[in-house]
Design a protein around this motif. Sequence first.
Motif, PDB file in Angstrom:
ATOM      1  N   ALA A 170       2.035  49.094  54.479  1.00  0.00           N
ATOM      2  CA  ALA A 170       1.747  49.948  55.641  1.00  0.00           C
ATOM      3  C   ALA A 170       0.362  50.567  55.532  1.00  0.00           C
ATOM      4  CB  ALA A 170       2.811  51.043  55.756  1.00  0.00           C
ATOM      5  N   HIS A 196       9.174  46.239  59.206  1.00  0.00           N
ATOM      6  CA  HIS A 196       9.110  47.689  59.004  1.00  0.00           C
ATOM      7  C   HIS A 196       7.734  48.157  58.527  1.00  0.00           C
ATOM      8  CE1 HIS A 196      10.616  51.714  58.181  1.00  0.00           C
ATOM      9  NE2 HIS A 196       9.989  51.660  57.023  1.00  0.00           N
ATOM     10  N   ASN A 197       7.243  47.520  57.496  1.00  0.00           N
ATOM     11  CA  ASN A 197       6.031  48.058  56.867  1.00  0.00           C
ATOM     12  C   ASN A 197       4.772  47.795  57.686  1.00  0.00           C
ATOM     13  OD1 ASN A 197       7.666  48.898  54.732  1.00  0.00           O
ATOM     14  ND2 ASN A 197       7.505  46.910  53.743  1.00  0.00           N
ATOM     15  N   VAL A 198       4.680  46.609  58.241  1.00  0.00           N
ATOM     16  CA  VAL A 198       3.517  46.328  59.086  1.00  0.00           C
ATOM     17  C   VAL A 198       3.568  47.177  60.359  1.00  0.00           C
ATOM     18  CG1 VAL A 198       2.355  44.541  60.434  1.00  0.00           C
ATOM     19  CG2 VAL A 198       3.214  44.011  58.164  1.00  0.00           C
ATOM     20  N   ASP A 231       5.061  64.096  57.329  1.00  0.00           N
ATOM     21  CA  ASP A 231       3.781  64.091  56.611  1.00  0.00           C
ATOM     22  C   ASP A 231       2.617  63.836  57.563  1.00  0.00           C
ATOM     23  OD1 ASP A 231       4.738  61.578  57.103  1.00  0.00           O
ATOM     24  OD2 ASP A 231       4.140  60.706  55.198  1.00  0.00           O
ATOM     25  N   PHE A 238      -2.797  49.924  57.951  1.00  0.00           N
ATOM     26  CA  PHE A 238      -3.461  51.074  58.571  1.00  0.00           C
ATOM     27  C   PHE A 238      -4.959  51.079  58.252  1.00  0.00           C
ATOM     28  CE2 PHE A 238      -4.922  55.479  57.721  1.00  0.00           C
ATOM     29  CZ  PHE A 238      -5.060  55.886  59.035  1.00  0.00           C
ATOM     30  N   TRP A 268      -3.550  57.813  64.420  1.00  0.00           N
ATOM     31  CA  TRP A 268      -4.922  58.109  64.038  1.00  0.00           C
ATOM     32  C   TRP A 268      -5.866  58.021  65.247  1.00  0.00           C
ATOM     33  CZ3 TRP A 268      -8.478  60.174  61.254  1.00  0.00           C
ATOM     34  CH2 TRP A 268      -9.791  59.677  61.306  1.00  0.00           C
ATOM     35  N   VAL A 269      -5.706  56.960  66.027  1.00  0.00           N
ATOM     36  CA  VAL A 269      -6.564  56.795  67.209  1.00  0.00           C
ATOM     37  C   VAL A 269      -6.356  57.958  68.170  1.00  0.00           C
ATOM     38  CG1 VAL A 269      -6.949  55.360  69.252  1.00  0.00           C
ATOM     39  CG2 VAL A 269      -6.703  54.288  67.019  1.00  0.00           C
ATOM     40  N   SER A 322       4.911  50.032  60.577  1.00  0.00           N
ATOM     41  CA  SER A 322       4.555  51.392  60.160  1.00  0.00           C
ATOM     42  C   SER A 322       3.042  51.559  60.111  1.00  0.00           C
ATOM     43  CB  SER A 322       5.158  51.701  58.790  1.00  0.00           C
ATOM     44  OG  SER A 322       6.555  51.636  58.848  1.00  0.00           O
ATOM     45  N   GLY A 323       2.373  50.552  59.575  1.00  0.00           N
ATOM     46  CA  GLY A 323       0.911  50.605  59.539  1.00  0.00           C
ATOM     47  C   GLY A 323       0.321  50.712  60.930  1.00  0.00           C
ATOM     48  N   PHE A 324       0.866  49.949  61.864  1.00  0.00           N
ATOM     49  CA  PHE A 324       0.413  50.033  63.258  1.00  0.00           C
ATOM     50  C   PHE A 324       0.660  51.434  63.820  1.00  0.00           C
ATOM     51  CE2 PHE A 324       0.234  45.380  63.430  1.00  0.00           C
ATOM     52  CZ  PHE A 324      -0.865  45.201  64.245  1.00  0.00           C
ATOM     53  N   TRP A 345      -8.087  61.044  66.787  1.00  0.00           N
ATOM     54  CA  TRP A 345      -9.544  60.953  66.912  1.00  0.00           C
ATOM     55  C   TRP A 345      -9.979  61.192  68.363  1.00  0.00           C
ATOM     56  CZ3 TRP A 345     -12.998  60.897  63.137  1.00  0.00           C
ATOM     57  CH2 TRP A 345     -14.316  60.609  63.453  1.00  0.00           C
ATOM     58  N   TYR A 352       0.920  54.288  62.184  1.00  0.00           N
ATOM     59  CA  TYR A 352      -0.053  55.236  61.613  1.00  0.00           C
ATOM     60  C   TYR A 352      -1.406  55.097  62.313  1.00  0.00           C
ATOM     61  CZ  TYR A 352       3.050  56.351  57.711  1.00  0.00           C
ATOM     62  OH  TYR A 352       4.101  56.787  56.946  1.00  0.00           O
ATOM     63  N   PHE A 353      -1.771  53.866  62.573  1.00  0.00           N
ATOM     64  CA  PHE A 353      -3.067  53.627  63.212  1.00  0.00           C
ATOM     65  C   PHE A 353      -3.089  54.217  64.629  1.00  0.00           C
ATOM     66  CE2 PHE A 353      -5.648  50.782  65.930  1.00  0.00           C
ATOM     67  CZ  PHE A 353      -6.893  51.099  65.417  1.00  0.00           C
TER      68      PHE A 353
END
Lengths: 162, 171
Positions: free
Chosen positions: A138, B146-148, B91, A142, B158-159, B150-152, B162, B154-155
């Motif tokens: 993840a 799940h993990n990929v 978090d 990110f 973030w966007v 999740s990364g999306f 910003w 979070y991104f």
Amino acid sequence: MKRILQILALVLLAGAFVIAQTGSTGSSTSSSGTQGSSAQQSSPSSSSPSSGSSGSGSMGSSSSGTGSMGSSSGQSTSGQDQSGSSSQGSSGSSMGGTTGSSGSGNATNGSGANNTSASQSSGSQQGQGTSKGGGTIALGVFLGLTGVWVATRRKRNALRSF
Amino acid sequence: MATVATQNAPSLRTQNASSLLSSEMMVRFALVPLAVAICYCFEWRQLRFLTSEANLRVDLLAGISLQRLSYDTLAWRGVLYRYENACTFVDVWFGCLPLLWQWGRGLIKNVLFFSGMALALFAFNVFRLSVSDVLFAVGLPWDLAHNVISGFAYFLVWVWVWRHRADSAAI
């Protein structure tokens, strides 16, 4: 007005504190089997799928450890048997959280002085996690996306200046 | 007047971008790990229960029947899922605190803003978890489902952070 603000701030802090403190600090569970028919279930952490496990045996206790931040390793150990049964603990492994480290489970077999009863040790299964290092994946996705995003923005801004 | 504003828009954005990288912003970024560390000092049991419960119910709508084993553990087809702090996005919310707190906005407005943001993040997080579950149920591997995802997620947060910073700086 200041008093209202102070009260609001206190309520906010107290609310967060109450929510946070509703749980205990323990992060592992343990149970002991009695007379050869106990089932011990491991708890994988960080919402990773993991097969359930069970330990059987008399007088054996097994424990599975879990942890937050995804860096824990489930571990279970069998108790020492005196009545001849062996118990096998098993654990699910955990996936990494933000730190990205993954845990690994291990299991040890107990041995008894008269370890001759097969029926008492039957039914145990060794759990095995199916996901490891999920937090790393993840985080990698990110950071990768953010890097592309930053590069695209820089390129766009550079084009604008011309 | 509108034409002038349109012409100056790129320069204004550049100014905003430079202001986003100001020393104040650096301090804010430095405070993010501290905020997240404070967040992880607690267990957030009720939030984990709420998140898992909401995920359970949304998954039910998608035809995935999860079974509750404990306040933070669900089971599906013999597989256990445990909801940790990171699964609640608490978090992320804490990490956003130093980035999005505005001193000029006043305490009440800040509290209201972050309360609304907490609700929005909660809904977004449950949506993320349910999408992950559906993808996993379809047959995708867990890392991808799940993990990929999740990364999306979070991104995307973030966007949003910003852009919100940039809009606030423009105002």
